[in-house]
Design an enzyme around this catalytic site. Structure first.
Site, PDB file in Angstrom:
ATOM      1  N   LYS A   1       0.862  -1.186   0.000  1.00  0.00           N
ATOM      2  CA  LYS A   1       0.000   0.000   0.000  1.00  0.00           C
ATOM      3  C   LYS A   1       0.900   1.238   0.000  1.00  0.00           C
ATOM      4  CE  LYS A   1      -3.887   2.143   2.518  1.00  0.00           C
ATOM      5  NZ  LYS A   1      -4.814   2.040   3.663  1.00  0.00           N
TER       6      LYS A   1
ATOM      7  N   SER B   1      -9.839   2.310   2.875  1.00  0.00           N
ATOM      8  CA  SER B   1      -8.923   3.033   2.024  1.00  0.00           C
ATOM      9  C   SER B   1      -7.924   2.142   1.268  1.00  0.00           C
ATOM     10  CB  SER B   1      -8.124   4.032   2.866  1.00  0.00           C
ATOM     11  OG  SER B   1      -7.311   3.350   3.791  1.00  0.00           O
TER      12      SER B   1
ATOM     13  N   SER C   1     -10.277  -0.003   7.012  1.00  0.00           N
ATOM     14  CA  SER C   1      -9.629   0.138   5.700  1.00  0.00           C
ATOM     15  C   SER C   1      -8.945  -1.109   5.163  1.00  0.00           C
ATOM     16  CB  SER C   1      -8.604   1.282   5.738  1.00  0.00           C
ATOM     17  OG  SER C   1      -9.269   2.519   5.703  1.00  0.00           O
TER      18      SER C   1
END
Lengths: 477, 482, 100
Positions: free
Chosen positions: B76, B151, B175
């Protein structure tokens, strides 16, 4: 109307650690810009603070030194504001739960009286960097080397009533942090900085007046001047029917005045909240006790001991203990068998002056305590006079040998042989018949003239007391 | 090759069915072919990946390889990667080449894993749909007109489309779990303090936690073994032994007490989703677990509580982005204030600005007690609810998300977006671990089952998830066209 | 509690965010709605509850006082174009800084 000043001080003492409070970057003074600012000090994305254990030990030492309540549970908060020397946009500090709570220190006033000054609290925080305003084509330059340097902010109660008291308090605090070994006390480098909250009120009134906070007062002398200026300014305003505005003022040492920080009046809203990157600081009684056991003799204890053990006046004791090294030097001299009074006079007089002139600290003195003791013993055993001793001291300072070596080499040994002195006196009397006649006819003042002539002829080596005694007899015929 | 789980890839590498170079090339090719549709990567680190793969092959042949050596992985873009752009999905950090590795990245590098690239995400991890990214929205491989969740939407979409065999995520209010649910993955949010936050760009420091997003619980266990552990660079990292997560995957769950909080099955939950969750729970009963109704009374209030605490922390955490030392700097600032305001005004997107403002307001003088302090007190209540519940049950189950993936642009109102995290947020407030696993489909869209555990009970969660995956095959489904 | 456009401007200033004038009414509406939503918190009496700052009941760990970080100025300053003589450059700071 009679007015009374009310003063409280906030002192920022830079803790003398190797590394910063929340990062492993060095704290050394004077490095090239931004070479001691690591990713954490720069507030880079994703980096995190970890607390330096030494700052905790130092804070506890301080707490013990001011007889304070030490909070075994304290919390780090964020103080949020934007400024280029504050890389994260917040300063890590302690707001609601500081590590050191209420305490006090005793200060000595000029009249010898002891006054107890309350310490409200002392908390740990990180220092900011520096903005340099020299022109970089219309820009300011930011150096973040100082960012993250550990500070202990020490807040006093408004117990001080004059600039003199404020300076006495500061000096006492200054000596204390140096004794504790937690701050080098270097005011020029900003290791010991002071802000003063000053207000005035009619004498006997209980409520406090509106205060102004004076920033940027970074020497004992300026603290005194700035506070005195501010007290007068406030009294003048009040006597003319004006009102004091609560504000921050900056001391300008060149013009000796305090000025309002215009444009900074926008109310600050620091949005304090507990720093979620740090956990509560918690320690136990055992840690406090082990630190207590390791504390050196503190200034106040030493002052009392010096007065009792050496029979010093309070004034002499305070001057000697102000610096730990000076106190140690004094004790080494006295331990050689020199009288405390003589040692005190020389250390505070000729030695201090010589050190000051050459910009040296006492532990850099070219004349060691043992060497000074040897010199002072020669005064005490009448080998030399106090005056000659100054000549010997000067030679020793220049590295021309020990006291005895200098005395021998320069033939400075005092003449105590009565017949030798009498011989000189007779020579002087023979050379000055007119003065002798005048003296004998009642001009007593000429006695000094004869002393001077005798000393001159003996190159200062004649024992002054003997010269006096013998002259009196001889001159009277 | 690309349909294999990490456990299978380890086998293949060991058996020399393929080399790490071949494997890495395969995924890089897939990213090139398919990511135009999905937009799951911000940066593809092809060169570094091939080099790392080559090195991994060397380790595999000279016997110095660790278990995961040679296996590709996507990071990420919130984890700092030395020498590689780390954008956090923001224009603010579009030019930020991290000068250091996050601890998690360092650990994966040391294990010999091969980083394929950095995945797209909601800006500064603020969002539940991946629509707030500066790099454009990520599309859900199960339906390209729908969001992947957020997210960690880029990580979820990348693994769902098998552009990477696994990825890392971070979870501040759901997330990891919500995008895992919306993309048919296994996503584990560990106990707060279990995985180092160092070098993981902060959104809300007391809530953020990194974790794995994988095809299976077995894979999640393998990645957790690397990610979990004490880090002296993070004051909130916990110094506690890391169990062997793979060793207990097959433990019997007979007699295990499952709590079903009635608040997780109320009118807010779509009936279709409820049905699938009930079916999953029946599977667990078949495996010998027992079911108990429990109550987490303040579940509803966890959302408003979260939307004070997270913005308050973020408003302060994001103050460092000021245009001075790194990141976006506005053109021709007129003065210092202009530099700050325009760099931040132009560098941050609307949702980030909203949250900064809410947080600033909640901490400001006169409002602190009513908002921030109140939220901290509610946080304790929410967290005490869990403590009480775990005195009676071993794990808690419920849906991960109230509905399957919604359409791009469907939730333009911030509050309706915030409410999509209603089942995931309380876990972050309490700091407990939770996992989301595939539990079926509604009209071809995946649904996630959430399992919450007591502090540091990740092994139990992985065990429960694995046993379920032994008797179901939802997790094996791959979206058509990939 | 509603956040009127003038309140939005005030908060945006405190947070040093430049907003487009045209966007302020929308922010005002959004933020007011969010605050209204947040105020559901008032439904619960928390007068006897201790605030919780951290999920874990743990204490701050301490690190030894050792210098571990060395000069990386060159690397760090590749991240901005605005440096001179090792200093970060910002528009002239006009007011004299108050030591906070």
């Amino acid at each position: 109307m009679e007015w009374e000043a009310v003063i409280g001080l906030e002192v920022h003492a830079q803790l003398s650690t190797q590394a910063k409070i929340f990062s492993g970057a060095a704290t050394a003074y004077g490095a090239a810009p931004n070479t001691q600012a690591c990713a954490i000090d720069l507030g880079m994305p994703g980096v995190l603070p970890v607390l330096n254990q030494e700052v905790v030990v130092m804070a506890i030492k301080f707490g013990l030194g001011v007889n304070a309540q030490i909070n075994k549970h304290s919390v780090f908060d964020r103080k949020n504001y934007f400024y280029p020397d504050l890389p994260k946009g917040y300063q890590i500090s302690q707001f609601k739960q500081p590590v050191v709570g209420e305490g006090y220190i005793d200060i000595q006033l000029d009249n010898g009286e002891i006054k107890r000054i309350g310490i409200t609290r002392a908390h740990l925080e990180e220092d900011a960097g520096k903005s340099l305003h020299e022109d970089f084509s219309g820009m300011s330059g930011i150096d973040l080397n100082r960012a993250g340097t550990p500070l202990l902010e020490i807040v006093s109660e408004p117990h001080l009533r004059s600039a003199t008291e404020a300076v006495a308090y500061l000096k006492t605090l200054h000596a204390l942090v140096r004794y504790l070994g937690i701050c080098d006390g270097n005011m020029q480098e900003g290791s010991f900085r002071c802000d003063a909250n000053v207000s005035v009120r009619p004498k006997n009134q209980k409520e406090l007046g509106t205060r102004a906070e004076i920033k940027n007062v970074n020497s004992f002398r300026f603290v005194e001047k700035a506070i005195n200026y501010e007290i007068e300014r406030q009294i003048e305003i009040l006597e003319n029917g004006g009102k004091i505005v609560q504000e921050t003022r900056l001391y300008d040492s060149v013009r000796n005045e305090t000025r309002s920080m215009r444009g900074k009046e926008e109310a600050h809203d620091y949005r304090y909240f507990p720093d979620p990157d740090l956990l509560p600081l918690v320690f136990d009684e055992a840690l406090i006790e082990s630190i207590r056991a390791s504390l050196p003799e503190l200034p106040e204890q030493k002052r009392q001991r010096f007065q009792a053990q050496y029979g010093l006046s309070a004034y002499d004791a305070i001057v000697l203990i102000a610096n730990q090294d000076t106190a140690a030097y004094f004790e080494q001299v006295v331990n050689q068998g020199v009288s405390a009074k003589l040692a005190t006079n020389w250390i505070m007089g000729d030695l201090a002056a010589a050190l000051n002139k050459d910009g040296l600290e006492i532990n850099q003195s070219p004349i060691s305590a043992e060497q000074l003791a040897e010199l002072l013993k020669r005064i005490e055993d009448n080998t030399i006079s106090g005056k000659i001793a100054k000549t010997v001291f000067e030679a020793m300072w220049q590295g021309k040998g020990s006291a005895d070596e200098v005395i021998a080499a320069q033939g400075l040994k005092q003449v105590t042989d009565t017949s030798a002195i009498e011989k000189v006196i007779e020579e002087v009397m023979a050379a000055n018949p007119e003065q002798l006649a005048d003296y004998r006819s009642g001009k007593d003042k000429l006695f000094g003239f004869f002393v001077g002539q005798v000393m001159k002829l003996s190159k200062g080596k004649a024992n002054p007391q003997q010269v006096n005694d013998l002259l009196k007899t001889k001159l009277h015929g | 090759m690309h349909t294999k789980t990490i456990a299978e890839l380890i086998q293949g590498l060991r058996a020399k069915e393929f080399s790490s170079e071949e494997l890495t090339r395969c995924y890089l090719d897939r990213i090139k072919s398919f990511d135009k549709q999905v937009n799951s990567f911000v940066t593809i680190t092809e060169e570094q990946a091939m080099q790392a793969a080559k090195q991994a092959d060397k380790r595999l042949s000279d016997g110095t390889a660790e278990l995961l050596t040679g296996v590709p992985l996507a990071q990420k873009d919130i984890f700092c990667t030395s020498g590689v752009k780390t954008s956090c999905g923001s224009k603010m950090l579009d030019n930020f080449i991290a000068p250091y590795d996050a601890t998690t990245v360092e650990r994966f590098n040391k294990a010999g894993m091969v980083m394929l690239g950095k995945t797209n995400m909601d800006e500064f991890a603020m969002g539940s749909s991946n629509e707030t990214s500066y790099y454009g929205p990520v599309r859900n491989p199960w339906d390209l007109n729908r969001v992947p969740g957020g997210s960690s939407g880029g990580s979820a979409a990348a693994v769902a489309a098998r552009l990477a065999p696994a990825a890392t995520g971070t979870d501040t209010g759901g997330s990891i779990r919500q995008p895992a649910a919306l993309c048919n993955l296994t996503g584990l949010k560990p106990t707060y303090g279990r995985v180092s936050r160092y070098g993981m760009i902060a959104f809300a420091s007391s809530l953020d936690q990194g974790g794995p997003m994988t095809q299976t619980a077995e894979d999640a266990a393998l990645l957790m073994q690397v990610m979990a552990g004490f880090d002296q660079k993070d004051s909130t990292s916990v110094d506690r032994e890391v169990p062997d997560y793979s060793a207990t995957l097959n433990d019997s769950i007979k007699g295990l007490r499952i709590g079903l909080p009635k608040e997780y099955f109320d009118e807010g939950l779509e009936p279709e989703v409820a049905k699938l969750i009930q079916a999953a729970i029946q599977e667990y009963e078949k495996l010998g677990a027992t079911i108990h109704e429990i109550s987490l009374p303040e579940t509803k209030l966890s959302v408003p509580t979260y939307y004070v605490i997270a913005p308050a922390e973020c408003s302060s955490n994001l103050s460092r982005y000021d245009g001075v030392r790194f990141g976006y700097r506005c053109e021709n600032p007129q003065n210092l204030e202009d530099l700050y305001k325009r760099s931040r005004g132009e560098g941050f997107g609307a949702e980030v600005k909203r949250r900064i403002m809410i947080g600033t307001y909640a901490l400001s003088s006169g409002y602190y007690d009513a908002y921030y302090l109140k939220a901290q007190k509610l946080r304790r209540i929410v967290s005490d609810d869990f403590r009480k519940a775990f005195a009676e049950v071993d794990v808690i189950m419920g849906p991960t998300s109230p509905s399957p993936a919604f359409g791009l642009g469907a939730k333009s109102d911030p509050i309706s977006m915030y409410l999509s995290d209603i089942y995931t947020i309380a876990v972050n407030l309490a700091g407990i671990p939770a996992i989301s696993i595939p539990a079926g489909f509604i009209n071809g869209l995946p649904i996630g089952l959430q399992i919450m555990g007591n502090y540091f009970n990740e092994a139990k969660l992985l065990n429960m998830a694995h046993r379920y995956q032994q008797v179901t095959d939802w997790h094996k489904k791959i979206p058509a066209g990939f | 509690m509603s956040l009127l456009p003038k309140d939005v401007a005030k908060v945006a200033h405190l947070a040093r965010l430049a907003l487009n004038e045209a966007d302020i009414p929308k922010y005002s509406e959004n933020l007011t709605n969010i605050l209204g939503f947040i105020e559901q918190m008032n439904e619960v009496d928390t007068s006897h509850i201790e605030p919780m700052a951290h999920p874990l009941d743990a204490h701050q760990r301490l690190r030894p006082d050792v210098v571990t970080e060395h000069n990386q100025r060159e690397l760090f300053q590749t991240l901005t174009l605005h440096t001179e003589a090792g200093l970060y450059l910002v528009p002239q700071v006009i007011e004299t800084k108050i030591e906070e």
